[in-house]
Design a protein around this motif. Sequence first.
Motif, PDB file in Angstrom:
ATOM      1  N   SER A  31      -7.333   9.825  -5.795  1.00 25.50           N
ATOM      2  CA  SER A  31      -6.009   9.455  -5.557  1.00 25.50           C
ATOM      3  C   SER A  31      -5.060  10.328  -6.209  1.00 25.50           C
ATOM      4  O   SER A  31      -3.962  10.765  -5.772  1.00 25.50           O
ATOM      5  CB  SER A  31      -5.951   8.128  -6.096  1.00 25.50           C
ATOM      6  OG  SER A  31      -6.081   7.980  -7.280  1.00 25.50           O
ATOM      7  N   ARG A  46       3.873   6.200  -4.839  1.00 27.61           N
ATOM      8  CA  ARG A  46       2.516   5.622  -5.102  1.00 27.61           C
ATOM      9  C   ARG A  46       1.535   6.281  -4.419  1.00 27.61           C
ATOM     10  O   ARG A  46       1.713   6.388  -3.023  1.00 27.61           O
ATOM     11  CB  ARG A  46       2.528   4.133  -5.151  1.00 27.61           C
ATOM     12  CG  ARG A  46       1.416   3.415  -5.124  1.00 27.61           C
ATOM     13  CD  ARG A  46       1.773   1.841  -4.940  1.00 27.61           C
ATOM     14  NE  ARG A  46       2.148   1.629  -3.500  1.00 27.61           N
ATOM     15  CZ  ARG A  46       2.492   0.532  -3.065  1.00 27.61           C
ATOM     16  NH1 ARG A  46       2.717  -0.491  -3.781  1.00 27.61           N
ATOM     17  NH2 ARG A  46       2.991   0.407  -1.786  1.00 27.61           N
ATOM     18  N   CYS A  47       0.207   6.044  -4.637  1.00 28.90           N
ATOM     19  CA  CYS A  47      -1.035   6.507  -3.872  1.00 28.90           C
ATOM     20  C   CYS A  47      -1.777   5.312  -3.655  1.00 28.90           C
ATOM     21  O   CYS A  47      -2.653   5.113  -4.999  1.00 28.90           O
ATOM     22  CB  CYS A  47      -1.468   7.723  -4.242  1.00 28.90           C
ATOM     23  SG  CYS A  47      -2.990   8.263  -3.115  1.00 28.90           S
ATOM     24  N   GLN A  48      -1.921   4.677  -2.833  1.00 31.23           N
ATOM     25  CA  GLN A  48      -3.015   3.552  -2.937  1.00 31.23           C
ATOM     26  C   GLN A  48      -4.122   3.811  -1.972  1.00 31.23           C
ATOM     27  O   GLN A  48      -4.325   3.995  -0.768  1.00 31.23           O
ATOM     28  CB  GLN A  48      -2.276   2.387  -1.979  1.00 31.23           C
ATOM     29  CG  GLN A  48      -3.172   1.209  -2.435  1.00 31.23           C
ATOM     30  CD  GLN A  48      -2.413  -0.098  -1.564  1.00 31.23           C
ATOM     31  OE1 GLN A  48      -1.106  -0.210  -1.582  1.00 31.23           O
ATOM     32  NE2 GLN A  48      -3.088  -1.174  -1.268  1.00 31.23           N
ATOM     33  N   PRO A  50      -7.988   2.421  -1.567  1.00 29.32           N
ATOM     34  CA  PRO A  50      -8.664   1.249  -1.629  1.00 29.32           C
ATOM     35  C   PRO A  50     -10.258   1.544  -1.818  1.00 29.32           C
ATOM     36  O   PRO A  50     -10.745   2.844  -1.052  1.00 29.32           O
ATOM     37  CB  PRO A  50      -8.523   0.486  -0.378  1.00 29.32           C
ATOM     38  CG  PRO A  50      -7.884   1.439   0.525  1.00 29.32           C
ATOM     39  CD  PRO A  50      -7.272   2.542  -0.158  1.00 29.32           C
ATOM     40  N   CYS A  62      -5.801   6.056   2.955  1.00 33.94           N
ATOM     41  CA  CYS A  62      -5.021   5.566   1.888  1.00 33.94           C
ATOM     42  C   CYS A  62      -3.713   5.637   2.443  1.00 33.94           C
ATOM     43  O   CYS A  62      -3.491   5.928   3.533  1.00 33.94           O
ATOM     44  CB  CYS A  62      -5.023   6.717   0.586  1.00 33.94           C
ATOM     45  SG  CYS A  62      -4.206   8.123   0.914  1.00 33.94           S
TER      46      CYS A  62
END
Length: 106
Positions: A31, A46-48, A50, A62
Amino acid sequence: MAAASAVRAAGRRSRRLFDIFVAEIPWTVSSKELKEYFSQFGSVQRCQLPFDRDTGFHRRYCWIKFSTPEEVQNVLQKDSHILEGSKLALKQEIRRRRSQRKNPHE
């Protein structure tokens, strides 16, 4: 009256989350690396990324959140995005916070 409606419109825009959905991410990309790569197009909020609980690996997709819609357009204007030799698949998504979603019972 016009000033008040402009303020309300600005408030609605600020509550939207302008995201890019990114798929086909190589397993070796973190990420942090994604955030660094996409920061060349604007301010990444933000970098999400999972992860799968069973395997411990990320799921190869992502969401990236930017500050403004213009930054999202900067990303989408580039023909292809390549990280570690793999071409990423991008899609623009405009998601709203739960409080902004319509009640399905209305």
